[in-house]
Design an enzyme around this catalytic site. Structure first.
Site, PDB file in Angstrom:
ATOM      1  N   ASN A  53     -13.463  -4.321   2.322  1.00 16.45           N
ATOM      2  CA  ASN A  53     -12.191  -4.486   1.635  1.00 16.45           C
ATOM      3  C   ASN A  53     -11.262  -5.323   2.498  1.00 16.45           C
ATOM      4  O   ASN A  53     -11.312  -5.254   3.734  1.00 16.45           O
ATOM      5  CB  ASN A  53     -11.557  -3.118   1.365  1.00 16.45           C
ATOM      6  CG  ASN A  53     -10.173  -3.222   0.755  1.00 16.45           C
ATOM      7  OD1 ASN A  53      -9.167  -3.038   1.433  1.00 16.45           O
ATOM      8  ND2 ASN A  53     -10.115  -3.548  -0.517  1.00 16.45           N
ATOM      9  N   ARG A  70       1.200  -3.551   7.854  1.00 13.73           N
ATOM     10  CA  ARG A  70       1.952  -3.878   9.055  1.00 13.73           C
ATOM     11  C   ARG A  70       1.481  -3.005  10.213  1.00 13.73           C
ATOM     12  O   ARG A  70       1.102  -1.843  10.033  1.00 13.73           O
ATOM     13  CB  ARG A  70       3.441  -3.689   8.820  1.00 13.73           C
ATOM     14  CG  ARG A  70       3.900  -2.237   8.812  1.00 13.73           C
ATOM     15  CD  ARG A  70       5.346  -2.129   8.384  1.00 13.73           C
ATOM     16  NE  ARG A  70       5.937  -0.845   8.723  1.00 13.73           N
ATOM     17  CZ  ARG A  70       7.062  -0.389   8.201  1.00 13.73           C
ATOM     18  NH1 ARG A  70       7.722  -1.106   7.305  1.00 13.73           N
ATOM     19  NH2 ARG A  70       7.553   0.786   8.570  1.00 13.73           N
ATOM     20  N   GLU A 114     -13.204  -8.534  -1.693  1.00 13.04           N
ATOM     21  CA  GLU A 114     -12.284  -9.641  -1.961  1.00 13.04           C
ATOM     22  C   GLU A 114     -12.720 -10.942  -1.300  1.00 13.04           C
ATOM     23  O   GLU A 114     -12.266 -12.020  -1.699  1.00 13.04           O
ATOM     24  CB  GLU A 114     -10.870  -9.277  -1.516  1.00 13.04           C
ATOM     25  CG  GLU A 114     -10.166  -8.245  -2.367  1.00 13.04           C
ATOM     26  CD  GLU A 114     -10.415  -6.818  -1.933  1.00 13.04           C
ATOM     27  OE1 GLU A 114      -9.813  -5.895  -2.510  1.00 13.04           O
ATOM     28  OE2 GLU A 114     -11.238  -6.616  -1.011  1.00 13.04           O
ATOM     29  N   GLU A 166      11.084  -5.766   5.043  1.00 13.05           N
ATOM     30  CA  GLU A 166       9.979  -5.677   4.094  1.00 13.05           C
ATOM     31  C   GLU A 166      10.163  -6.619   2.904  1.00 13.05           C
ATOM     32  O   GLU A 166      11.201  -7.262   2.758  1.00 13.05           O
ATOM     33  CB  GLU A 166       9.828  -4.224   3.601  1.00 13.05           C
ATOM     34  CG  GLU A 166       8.972  -3.355   4.523  1.00 13.05           C
ATOM     35  CD  GLU A 166       7.499  -3.735   4.469  1.00 13.05           C
ATOM     36  OE1 GLU A 166       7.118  -4.582   3.634  1.00 13.05           O
ATOM     37  OE2 GLU A 166       6.717  -3.183   5.264  1.00 13.05           O
TER      38      GLU A 166
END
Length: 449
Positions: free
Chosen positions: A151, A156, A213, A262
């Site tokens: 995956n 962070r 992915e 963020e």
């Protein structure tokens, strides 16, 4: 144009297309580098390459996918073709291929044991109130301790020591599933963190999929990504990566980490998060470390836009064949979806809005507009909302919905109310009210030479 296959060739292609700012002077990694990247993004959307970062022998790159102009270069298509190109790639995955060590420049330098020191990497303290140096541009490669497909994801990591870091893991991530499984057995979870590689791997990492992915990245690039096995674990990473940090997430050990600017545009609260121990740092000769500014358009593009717009088009087109285009604008922090339709039935926009909300947990506000409204022009969208919406009829809410836990309007678990807005023309009013539209001309025909 340069054929893109790694970060270096992408930087060269950006430079050839006038999409790169090259900084030759020495720059401080604490706040200064982040400010340069933010300024370049705000003024032009260009990427930044730093030749010299104080205290490190490794170069720094940031803002690589900060604008759709940069994304178009990465994909080799026009801006108008980006969404359809990515949508087409969802159905034609190309698995990675494993190559020999001789074809893996990422292992030109392998650092282990007492020689490991994260401070030798130019990891920035990006924004003024960030809690410390944060690994933000690392694509985490992971899998279950019992094997299976790999995956890719972004998380962070707050650096706390030479070989030690916190790592925030969202509850809905596949990485959280892997870690919970390992922790239940009292085992550490191995991961490999890739900081600098072909931009299609960064784009693919923003997709939540039950497939690997990396196969999606191969589909976007049109050829298989070259893989090599990590040095200290069984995880495979791009052979042409610039920097790879191999680590283990420690079971049953939490520490406060953060805050960080963020994607919401706010500083997050400090979170009690898992911790990790670095086992090896591998990098190419003359390596380039890649970072992402928190709260930047690049942050939003990778996490909320590029891989989600194709899904948004799929979901909304399923309920309405009249869907013409979709957009998740970076100024909406991934919480806003815009859908342009050719309306056939009065209630159709509401069905489309509901489908958009189901596309991804982040999507909270949906505005549906007619074909004469440009969804890439915020002024045009707001014009439609201001002149075509009757709130008592055209605005609806979906209370107690699952959203993103970092949305300031959600509770700690992500519970929130979602809003749909039908900003399409009323059928009766359309018969009597017509929008003003002037023919476009070429101003060059009217300007004295």
């Amino acid at each position: 144009m340069t054929k893109i296959h790694d970060l270096r060739s992408f930087i060269q292609a950006l430079d050839e297309n006038g999409r790169l700012v090259k900084v030759d002077k020495e720059v401080d990694r604490v706040h200064e580098a982040g400010s340069v990247i933010a300024t370049a993004e705000a003024e032009s959307g260009k990427a930044v390459y730093f030749d010299k970062i104080a205290g490190s022998d490794i170069h720094l790159a940031g803002g690589m996918l900060a604008s759709m102009d940069n994304v178009a270069v990465a994909l080799g298509v026009s801006k108008a073709e980006i969404t359809d190109h990515l949508q087409a790639c969802l159905t034609k995955l190309i698995p990675p291929v494993i190559v020999d060590e001789s074809e893996a420049p990422v292992h030109e330098n392998i650092i282990t044991g007492d020689d490991i020191d994260l401070a030798k990497l130019p990891i920035p303290v990006h924004a003024p109130l960030d809690g410390g140096p944060m690994i933000t541009g690392g694509v985490i490669h992971s899998k279950s301790i019992h094997g299976g497909r790999q995956n890719l994801s972004f998380q962070r990591m707050h650096v706390k020591g030479k070989d030690y870091s916190g790592i925030m893991i969202n509850d809905w991530r596949h990485l959280r599933e892997f870690y919970t499984e390992a922790e239940a057995e009292g085992k550490a979870l191995p991961i490999s963190i890739v900081c600098g590689c072909d931009p299609v791997i960064y784009i693919a990492a923003g997709l939540r999929s039950d497939e690997d992915e990396t196969s999606y990245a191969g589909a976007i690039r049109g050829e298989a990504i070259k893989w090599v096995k990590s040095v200290t674990n069984d995880i495979y990473v791009p052979a042409e990566a610039e920097v790879v940090i191999e680590a283990e997430i420690i079971p049953n050990k939490r520490e406060m980490e953060g805050p960080l600017g963020e994607f919401t545009g706010h500083y997050s609260e400090p979170w009690e998060s898992p911790t990790l121990k670095v086992k090896a740092i591998c990098h190419r000769n003359d390596a380039i470390y890649q970072t992402i500014n928190g709260a930047s358009f690049e942050h939003i593009n990778l996490g909320n836009v590029l891989t989600r717009e194709p899904l948004l088009k799929n979901f909304t087109s399923y309920v309405s064949s009249g869907v013409l285009d979709v957009h998740i604008p970076p100024y909406g922090d991934g919480f806003l979806a815009l859908v342009q339709i050719k309306k056939k039935l009065p209630g159709e926009p509401k069905n489309v809005a509901l489908a958009a909300m189901m596309t991804y947990v982040n999507i909270k506000n949906v505005i549906v507009v007619d074909e004469d409204v440009d969804i890439y022009n915020p002024a045009d969208v707001m014009w439609a909302v201001s002149t075509r919406v009757r709130p008592d009829r055209d605005v609806f809410t979906v209370p107690y919905s699952q959203g993103h836990e970092m949305d300031p309007c959600s509770n700690r678990a992500g519970l929130q109310t979602k809003v749909g807005i039908d900003a399409t023309r009323d059928a009766e009013l359309s018969k009597t009210i017509q929008r003003v539209a002037y023919p476009k001309v070429d101003l060059n025909d009217y300007i004295a030479k």
